[in-house]
Design an enzyme around this catalytic site. Sequence first.
Site, PDB file in Angstrom:
ATOM      1  N   HIS A 149     -23.671  -2.797 -70.153  1.00  0.00           N
ATOM      2  CA  HIS A 149     -22.330  -2.659 -70.706  1.00  0.00           C
ATOM      3  C   HIS A 149     -21.280  -2.363 -69.642  1.00  0.00           C
ATOM      4  O   HIS A 149     -20.175  -2.913 -69.669  1.00  0.00           O
ATOM      5  CB  HIS A 149     -22.333  -1.558 -71.769  1.00  0.00           C
ATOM      6  N   ASP A 190     -26.296  -5.970 -72.346  1.00  0.00           N
ATOM      7  CA  ASP A 190     -25.418  -4.973 -72.965  1.00  0.00           C
ATOM      8  C   ASP A 190     -25.979  -4.577 -74.327  1.00  0.00           C
ATOM      9  O   ASP A 190     -26.105  -5.401 -75.224  1.00  0.00           O
ATOM     10  CB  ASP A 190     -24.015  -5.561 -73.120  1.00  0.00           C
ATOM     11  N   SER A 238     -14.853  -2.975 -72.465  1.00  0.00           N
ATOM     12  CA  SER A 238     -15.303  -2.367 -73.708  1.00  0.00           C
ATOM     13  C   SER A 238     -14.122  -2.227 -74.671  1.00  0.00           C
ATOM     14  O   SER A 238     -13.504  -3.224 -75.035  1.00  0.00           O
ATOM     15  CB  SER A 238     -15.971  -1.019 -73.420  1.00  0.00           C
TER      16      SER A 238
END
Length: 741
Positions: free
Chosen positions: A718, A686, A598
Amino acid sequence: MDPGRVTGAHAEVSGLPAPVSAHVRDERLAELRTYTVITEWSQTDLVRGSRLRYSQQWTLITDTNDHKSIRTVLPPGPCVPVSGELLSGLSPVQGLRAVIRETSGHQLLEIWDRQGLRKCLNLSAVNKHGRVYDDAQFGCLSWSQCENKLLYVAEKLKSTWMVTHDGEHAFRKDRSVYCEDWGETLTNKSVPVVCVVNLQCGSVSVLQGVPLDVSPGQALWARGGQSVFLVGWYHEPFRLGLRFCSNRRSALFKLDLDGNCECLSGDNLSVSCPRLSPDGSTLIYLQGRVFGPHNQCLSLQQLDLSSKRTSTLLDVVNRPQTGQCAGVYEALPACCWSADSQRVVFSSARRNWKDLFMVDRRSNKVTSLCDIPPPYCDSHFPPPPPAHFPDPPLPPPPPSHLHQEHQRNQEGLSDLPAYGSWRLLTVQEDLMVVCCSSPNTPPTLRVGFLPPAGGAVSWQTLQPPVLTFDFQWTVLDVTPPPEEDNTHYPGLDFGAVLVKPSRPPNENKTPLVVSVHGGPHSQFPAEWNCTTAGLAKLGFAVLMVNYRGSTGFGQDGILSLIGRIGSQDVKDVQAAVAAALQRDVSLDPDRLAVIGGSHGGFLSCHLVGQYPEFYRACAARNPVINAATLLGTSDIVDWRYTSVGFPYSYDQIPTAEALAAMLERSPITHAAQIKAPVLLMLGGRDRRVSPHQGLELYKALKSRASPVRLLWFPDDGHSLTRVDTQADCFLNTVLWLHQHL
């Protein structure tokens, strides 16, 4: 490196169990008082490709003259699988166990007592609501004081909220209407309702009176069982992602069974985690700002239910003092009150640690309850030299308190490990149940009674870890060089946790993997981390960096990153690496890699682009690559503006200026300079960072014949949390690092 060795290391470190919840039940006899500690554990099973849940319990016998002193701990009972359980809860008096279970596509409510199954109700068949919510954001299962009613949250029955005023034709017309949900990990959760089961007659009812622009959750009974407290998230004009976001507009409500609803908190605030005191007089909850950083330092509020006056029990901490509590950054456990309703216990990030604290309502004094006060454990480092290291390495600093404790453990001089993380599971009848760990010590279950004023906790280990690992670890505090000081928030520092094998491989120096957390407003505490442990077991050193903007360093640290992503955080990571290399000559400066997910993936790609000669390999999970193209696909569009320094409003229309700022701060602008081989791991589902972000970098690198490999996980989101996904990611990451280092 043999793939079998890699998968074996992953199986060893990921298969260790960890406690996820606990409950305490006490019984008072003539001269004895016993406490039963009931725990629930999670354990990864690679054969099944799933995470197992099981329960285990201990019986504690206290001293005859001192009921706060544990005299005997009886051997634990067997581990009992709890497969299919979505939610469970013990009643406060009789110890009845309520379970909501998934079986053959149906959701069942079961009530168990000491003689077996007392009652079973098919919630799917009563046709009052949709699926029960079992997530941490909305979900709950709360017993009333009389133990005749249960409270939970479920999806509103679809046929009742679709427009059907014209009968079948309207139903068919509206069946394809788009339905918003609450984003990442909360897909298909759109319109929650609060439901009550009357256990005496077996009826299920949906409570009325919740404002139409509010989605309720985290409900609990008020004293007397005639009303409930709940958190309501405002969903107009549209929903934004809730997962990992403590900045969503919400309020605290009181709703009685007749449908009368009252708002108990202020306007334009974010609230969560209401917790009622044992005497029923006070409700505490967490409160924060709306918009801005998606995770933040929260204040702890207390509401006197008789006077309806709210006061601050623990305020937002802007700049924590050395050794003091740095504020609250995470959810409160379901039970966090002392028996006398005067003290509240919580765990929270504090710099590079996760600590356990108690706040006294009578004095507002905050006390640490850990074994070893962490203030004395950090090694403070001055600004590092520039990245090219023109100066000769300095000698290592004197051993920190923590390092000395570790050495004593290694030499057998102390049986008390130095835990870097203390996570509260529950406190009931003043008995605290905590999960402790460190980078070389897997999760450990410990108990201790709340101490009297000025006293210390006498901690006792109930379940030591099955294995401990011979890793060395230390904590670094790093001060950025003067030219990198933030002019709006001057004087901030940051930290990192360095973990390395005690017996390095045959090479003269150990390769270093720089691990960068996501968020960006999260933290790498000095706790057990499966990925870090697996890498260390395979001969890598790992540096987990808490750059400015991480939680645990105060609200000023969080705010300092706003408008400076892609710059301040990148330079902080680079400075931490420079400091580690300068202080530890066993690390190999010619074999460096960077990994992250991320925002950590965002920083990893920035680092190999901005420092193309420095890193030899990169592995990024669901990275943000181009913030401008992410704008219309993320479930947290507000953060896309906030992160680059623009205020957000729901009616925001993108401007050339905003899009240019997003592009300027994105790794894609440095793609042409990337020389290090890049491994990308993307989740097809995601909702937070579209997998097309990673594909954008993949194509940019492929077009330049740069080494790149992409792994696609179509059924993962995610965080890439599926068991088979994590095993695949670890194997490929290690082989990628080994190949290129």
